[in-house]
Design an enzyme around this catalytic site. Structure first.
Site: not given
Length: 147
Positions: A64-65
């Site tokens: 994820h970011a």
């Protein structure tokens, strides 16, 4: 609900690198416009900088970011690899299940993430996902935890 935000489930035999795994796992979200290419780049950059922090359980990675890195819509996707991919040289950093998480903020994804965590907290569920032969096999288990 978990099953409502999953924008794609894929099964692949193998990939050449963990970067390829992230790109493939994220591809359904990219094709549907849920994320931008920048989001994929940000996930890879984060792992290059911070190490394999995305390995949250044996055989499970949740790359994820940040939302501002290119998330258009709350979404998840799942890539199941028949041959695990290494996120580092360490055996414990091998993953067969790659769940991409794309959150639009710090709140809206929490219910789905809670359902995913509950599902993955039971080792037999991880085994079921790893041993699933079809997308339907995986979807059945995801649906069970999406109530």
């Amino acid at each position: 609900m978990l099953n409502e935000i999953i924008g794609g489930i894929q099964i692949a035999d193998k990939v050449e690198s963990w970067q390829d795994a992230i790109e493939l796992a994220a591809s359904p979200l990219l094709q549907k416009g849920m994320i931008k290419e920048d989001y994929i780049d940000a996930m890879i950059t984060n792992i290059n900088k911070l190490g394999p922090y995305v390995i949250i359980a044996p055989h499970v990675a949740i790359p994820h970011a940040r939302p501002e890195d290119g998330v258009n819509k709350l979404a998840m996707s799942l890539l199941k690899l028949n041959q695990p991919i290494a996120f580092s040289e360490e055996e414990r950093h091998q993953a067969s299940l790659i769940f991409i998480l794309a959150a639009t903020d710090n709140q809206t994804h929490l219910k789905a993430l809670s359902q995913l965590s509950t599902m993955l907290s039971e080792e037999e569920n991880i085994d079921t996902l790893i041993n699933g032969k079809t997308i339907e096999d995986l979807q059945i288990l995801i649906d069970k935890y999406s109530e």
